[in-house]
Design an enzyme around this catalytic site. Structure first.
Site, PDB file in Angstrom:
ATOM      1  N   PHE A 125       0.846  -1.197   0.000  1.00 44.58           N
ATOM      2  CA  PHE A 125       0.000   0.000   0.000  1.00 44.58           C
ATOM      3  C   PHE A 125       0.883   1.250   0.000  1.00 44.58           C
ATOM      4  O   PHE A 125       1.883   1.312   0.731  1.00 44.58           O
ATOM      5  CB  PHE A 125      -0.911  -0.003   1.228  1.00 44.58           C
ATOM      6  CG  PHE A 125      -1.994   1.035   1.160  1.00 44.58           C
ATOM      7  CD1 PHE A 125      -3.145   0.804   0.432  1.00 44.58           C
ATOM      8  CD2 PHE A 125      -1.849   2.255   1.799  1.00 44.58           C
ATOM      9  CE1 PHE A 125      -4.148   1.768   0.353  1.00 44.58           C
ATOM     10  CE2 PHE A 125      -2.839   3.223   1.719  1.00 44.58           C
ATOM     11  CZ  PHE A 125      -3.990   2.978   0.996  1.00 44.58           C
ATOM     12  N   ASP A 189       0.681  -3.754   9.163  1.00 38.31           N
ATOM     13  CA  ASP A 189      -0.395  -2.816   8.860  1.00 38.31           C
ATOM     14  C   ASP A 189      -1.697  -3.613   8.817  1.00 38.31           C
ATOM     15  O   ASP A 189      -1.880  -4.476   7.952  1.00 38.31           O
ATOM     16  CB  ASP A 189      -0.132  -2.127   7.512  1.00 38.31           C
ATOM     17  CG  ASP A 189      -1.182  -1.068   7.180  1.00 38.31           C
ATOM     18  OD1 ASP A 189      -2.262  -1.060   7.803  1.00 38.31           O
ATOM     19  OD2 ASP A 189      -0.921  -0.254   6.265  1.00 38.31           O
ATOM     20  N   TYR A 214     -11.601   3.523  10.144  1.00 38.88           N
ATOM     21  CA  TYR A 214     -12.722   4.048   9.355  1.00 38.88           C
ATOM     22  C   TYR A 214     -13.232   3.089   8.285  1.00 38.88           C
ATOM     23  O   TYR A 214     -14.169   3.414   7.561  1.00 38.88           O
ATOM     24  CB  TYR A 214     -12.373   5.394   8.715  1.00 38.88           C
ATOM     25  CG  TYR A 214     -11.068   5.445   7.962  1.00 38.88           C
ATOM     26  CD1 TYR A 214     -10.943   4.894   6.691  1.00 38.88           C
ATOM     27  CD2 TYR A 214      -9.963   6.079   8.518  1.00 38.88           C
ATOM     28  CE1 TYR A 214      -9.753   4.959   6.003  1.00 38.88           C
ATOM     29  CE2 TYR A 214      -8.757   6.150   7.837  1.00 38.88           C
ATOM     30  CZ  TYR A 214      -8.656   5.587   6.582  1.00 38.88           C
ATOM     31  OH  TYR A 214      -7.466   5.651   5.905  1.00 38.88           O
ATOM     32  N   LYS A 215     -12.632   1.907   8.182  1.00 36.64           N
ATOM     33  CA  LYS A 215     -13.104   0.929   7.213  1.00 36.64           C
ATOM     34  C   LYS A 215     -14.138   0.019   7.888  1.00 36.64           C
ATOM     35  O   LYS A 215     -15.269   0.411   8.124  1.00 36.64           O
ATOM     36  CB  LYS A 215     -11.921   0.141   6.648  1.00 36.64           C
ATOM     37  CG  LYS A 215     -10.888   0.985   5.914  1.00 36.64           C
ATOM     38  CD  LYS A 215      -9.764   0.142   5.380  1.00 36.64           C
ATOM     39  CE  LYS A 215      -8.637   0.975   4.784  1.00 36.64           C
ATOM     40  NZ  LYS A 215      -9.043   1.752   3.604  1.00 36.64           N
ATOM     41  N   ARG A 359     -13.147  -3.043  -6.874  1.00 36.22           N
ATOM     42  CA  ARG A 359     -13.246  -3.728  -5.583  1.00 36.22           C
ATOM     43  C   ARG A 359     -14.687  -3.653  -5.083  1.00 36.22           C
ATOM     44  O   ARG A 359     -15.244  -2.567  -4.938  1.00 36.22           O
ATOM     45  CB  ARG A 359     -12.315  -3.084  -4.551  1.00 36.22           C
ATOM     46  CG  ARG A 359     -10.850  -3.138  -4.908  1.00 36.22           C
ATOM     47  CD  ARG A 359      -9.971  -2.855  -3.695  1.00 36.22           C
ATOM     48  NE  ARG A 359     -10.369  -1.651  -2.977  1.00 36.22           N
ATOM     49  CZ  ARG A 359      -9.858  -1.284  -1.801  1.00 36.22           C
ATOM     50  NH1 ARG A 359      -8.946  -2.026  -1.210  1.00 36.22           N
ATOM     51  NH2 ARG A 359     -10.264  -0.161  -1.216  1.00 36.22           N
TER      52      ARG A 359
END
Length: 385
Positions: A125, A189, A214-215, A359
């Site tokens: 990422f 992570d 926040y996911k 996605r």
């Protein structure tokens, strides 16, 4: 072919179906398949933030730091999150952005290792890669190696537990041990894992980890990230960003910096109370629903989505669970950008990653099987038209 009625039957039998009622859903026709980027809004969050603004801030004012527990919120919210990570009380702080948390932890890992080589995949990422490259610019002698197959000579490994493109899951315990056997410390992570994967940081021997809220934890846009430091090493940690919330006696203004005990030493500046309030609400909701049940539904949603992709002849780069997390499935198409826009016109929201990845997010507390059916079948229909 799998039909919509199949999806409806699965939703009817879903033990987590009632949790969807805990969220704000203003448009019943919207199919939201992007909770792996930003989770939906819990109703309790709206009420909690209103209370903080109207009562704790407006009325109680400065006394809220003591009377309403604001001073310790990064640590109390961290203790609420800890069981979802397989961590112990006092090992998690919720306090800053993922970028800042990773910056702190990579520096910590370099110091603990006494080495200079940090390894990361070239496809990791972007934030993780940027943080490492930035550290190599300001710390003379630090070098970056791309690739994790051969860890010979590596001192620090930085990697995601769940791949953001394919949802592939790295073996937490095995990979932590492999790095340790090579003499390296791993910084994990967990941004695409927290709240959707059953984690056991303690049992896996993980020492350092960070991730966002926040996911799948539904903490809200920009809600603060978390830092995990294993209790057995925390008192040896010296992190690079010193601030008054990390000071043992933060109100002894004239004293030199003296790091506080425990994971609190990872704190720096004044925490954002509204963001922490949102994070706490989302974390509590997931804890109440149970991470075991959440992870089970995530895997079922992924299997269902992959079944549909296979039946419709779509190219899916996501393997079935347990190889993947269940947090999303990725469908590959060269016209991904245009297809995302066309789906949005039909009120079907999916995510895109350049150049060709669509996605489909599968956030278990809010995503229905019928949502997955509608999203994948709509995409297939566009390609057949």
């Amino acid at each position: 072919m799998t039909s919509r009625s199949t999806a409806q039957d699965l939703d009817r039998d879903d033990p987590l179906a009632h949790w969807r009622d805990e969220f704000v859903l203003p448009d019943p026709d919207l199919i939201y398949l992007d909770g792996n980027s930003l989770g939906r809004t819990p109703k309790r969050t709206v009420e909690a933030i209103r209370h903080v603004i109207e009562q704790e801030w407006a009325d109680d004012l400065i006394t809220s730091w003591w009377e309403n527990g604001w001073l310790d919120m990064p640590l109390t919210v961290g203790d609420t999150l800890a069981p979802l990570l397989g961590a112990r009380p006092g090992e998690v702080a919720v306090h800053d952005s993922t970028t800042v948390c990773l910056f702190q932890l990579v520096n910590v890992a370099i110091d603990l290792s006494g080495g200079s080589v940090v390894a990361v995949e070239a496809t990791e990422f972007p934030t993780d890669r940027y943080v490492i490259e930035g550290i190599s610019r300001i710390r003379p002698g630090i070098s970056v190696r791309h690739g994790l197959d051969d860890l010979t000579g590596v001192d620090v490994v930085v990697r995601s537990h769940v791949d953001y493109r394919t949802a592939a899951v790295a073996l937490l315990a095995e990979e932590t041990a492999r790095a340790a056997a090579a003499g390296a410390i791993t910084v994990w992570d967990l941004s695409h894992a927290a709240g959707v994967v059953e984690l056991d940081l303690d049992g896996a021997g993980v020492q350092l980890a960070a991730g966002c809220t926040y996911k799948f934890l539904n903490g809200g846009p920009g809600s603060p990230a978390f830092t995990y430091v294993r209790s057995s090493i925390v008192e040896t940690v010296e992190q690079p960003i010193w601030g008054w919330f990390g000071q043992r006696d933060q109100f002894a203004m004239d004293n030199p910096f003296d790091a506080r005990d425990g994971v609190g030493r990872m704190l720096n500046g004044t925490p954002g109370i509204l963001g922490l309030t949102g994070a706490r609400c989302g974390i509590e909701l997931s804890a109440e629903a149970g991470i075991g049940a959440i992870a089970t539904k995530a895997r079922a949603l992924a299997d269902f989505g992959i079944d549909l992709a296979d039946e419709f002849g779509l190219e899916c780069s996501t393997a079935r669970p347990p190889v993947s997390s269940g947090g999303h499935i990725s469908i590959i198409h060269p016209d991904a950008t245009a297809l995302q826009e066309r789906l949005a016109e039909r009120k079907i929201i999916v995510d895109k990653r350049d150049p060709d990845v669509l996605r489909f997010g599968l956030s278990p507390l809010t995503t229905r099987f019928v949502d997955v059916f509608e999203g994948v079948s709509a995409l297939a229909g566009m390609l057949d038209a």
